[in-house]
Design a protein around this motif. Sequence first.
Motif, mmCIF file in Angstrom:
data_model
loop_
_atom_site.group_PDB
_atom_site.id
_atom_site.type_symbol
_atom_site.label_atom_id
_atom_site.label_comp_id
_atom_site.label_asym_id
_atom_site.label_seq_id
_atom_site.Cartn_x
_atom_site.Cartn_y
_atom_site.Cartn_z
ATOM 1 N N ALA A 184 -0.411 -2.683 2.683
ATOM 2 C CA ALA A 184 0.159 -2.312 1.381
ATOM 3 C C ALA A 184 -0.881 -1.623 0.507
ATOM 4 O O ALA A 184 -0.589 -0.619 -0.149
ATOM 5 C CB ALA A 184 0.700 -3.554 0.674
ATOM 6 N N ARG A 185 -2.083 -2.171 0.476
ATOM 7 C CA ARG A 185 -3.159 -1.625 -0.381
ATOM 8 C C ARG A 185 -3.521 -0.203 0.034
ATOM 9 O O ARG A 185 -3.975 0.601 -0.779
ATOM 10 C CB ARG A 185 -4.382 -2.547 -0.290
ATOM 11 C CG ARG A 185 -5.458 -2.330 -1.373
ATOM 12 C CD ARG A 185 -4.974 -2.773 -2.743
ATOM 13 N NE ARG A 185 -5.979 -2.661 -3.769
ATOM 14 C CZ ARG A 185 -6.693 -3.684 -4.246
ATOM 15 N NH1 ARG A 185 -6.521 -4.901 -3.755
ATOM 16 N NH2 ARG A 185 -7.574 -3.500 -5.196
ATOM 17 N N GLN A 186 -3.317 0.093 1.306
ATOM 18 C CA GLN A 186 -3.633 1.423 1.838
ATOM 19 C C GLN A 186 -2.407 2.337 1.863
ATOM 20 O O GLN A 186 -2.375 3.324 2.597
ATOM 21 C CB GLN A 186 -4.250 1.291 3.235
ATOM 22 C CG GLN A 186 -5.586 0.567 3.211
ATOM 23 C CD GLN A 186 -6.222 0.351 4.576
ATOM 24 O OE1 GLN A 186 -7.375 -0.065 4.670
ATOM 25 N NE2 GLN A 186 -5.491 0.610 5.645
ATOM 26 N N GLY A 187 -1.402 1.977 1.053
ATOM 27 C CA GLY A 187 -0.233 2.851 0.911
ATOM 28 C C GLY A 187 0.695 2.868 2.104
ATOM 29 O O GLY A 187 1.357 3.882 2.381
ATOM 30 N N GLY A 188 0.786 1.754 2.823
ATOM 31 C CA GLY A 188 1.687 1.686 3.973
ATOM 32 C C GLY A 188 1.101 2.275 5.236
ATOM 33 O O GLY A 188 1.835 2.698 6.133
#
Length: 280
Positions: A184-188
């Motif tokens: 999630a933190r890496q945009g998926g």
Amino acid sequence: MPKIYLGTAGIPLSAKGKSTIDGVKRVRELGLNAMEVEFVQGVRMSIEKAKELGEIARELNVRLSVHAPYFINLCSTDKEKIEASKNRIIETALRAEAMMADAIAIHIAFYGKGDEKTCYELVKEGIGEVLDKSKELGISNVKFGIETMAKETAIGTLDEVISLAKETDKTRVKPYIDWAHTFARQGGKIDYGEIIDRLENELNLDHINSHFEGLENRKGKYVDVHRSITYNTPPFEPLAKEILKRENLSITLICESPELENDALIMKQTLERMGYKFGD
């Protein structure tokens, strides 16, 4: 062949009793070999009970880890809250040591109104003080795991947790990888192999502690609402493949989905289908 420890975040839903000992016994009955003891709402287990739990887990070959309370923030503007946070980490670590758990997972801090660099330095200082105090108290085996976080308001990017381990004491502080949070933190997006390589090469980890679950997608963004791994966000199979590529890897996979053991067993079946054999 890698060594994989797979289990649930807390007591399996199908356990007949609701004690942590009942949970460990049920984990073993299910053919799983790990459990994370959840202190997320507070540390309410005595040292004596922790020792008893540890003895039973060892007899059953169930590897234990522990999750520290959510109410921790080493970046708080209130110094009393920082002190209370450090105490919660220590109280967790004392129980973890007593039960022979290998590591504790910590949601370490929120940036709040301060900038990220200032917060990082505060966290580093706080961890140093926790390490000093833990040494005084005879805590020598348990590792302090800084969890990767999904929320952009929290300290917990992959770079941050690796740097905190390097800049404090990488023999006692380690990243506690939540694969879905990192996704999630890496945009998926997530490259499981690259993360494992970094942990091995930069920190020389002899064991990786981790969480796995699915996350909810809201309006195209993955948010920290846990879902079954059948949501495939992130997918588990590519992680399984990366783990099985590495003959000398040792890793714990704790299922944090709402489906707990049902999803943990899906993960087990996936690994077994790929040729992995779980021992007794």
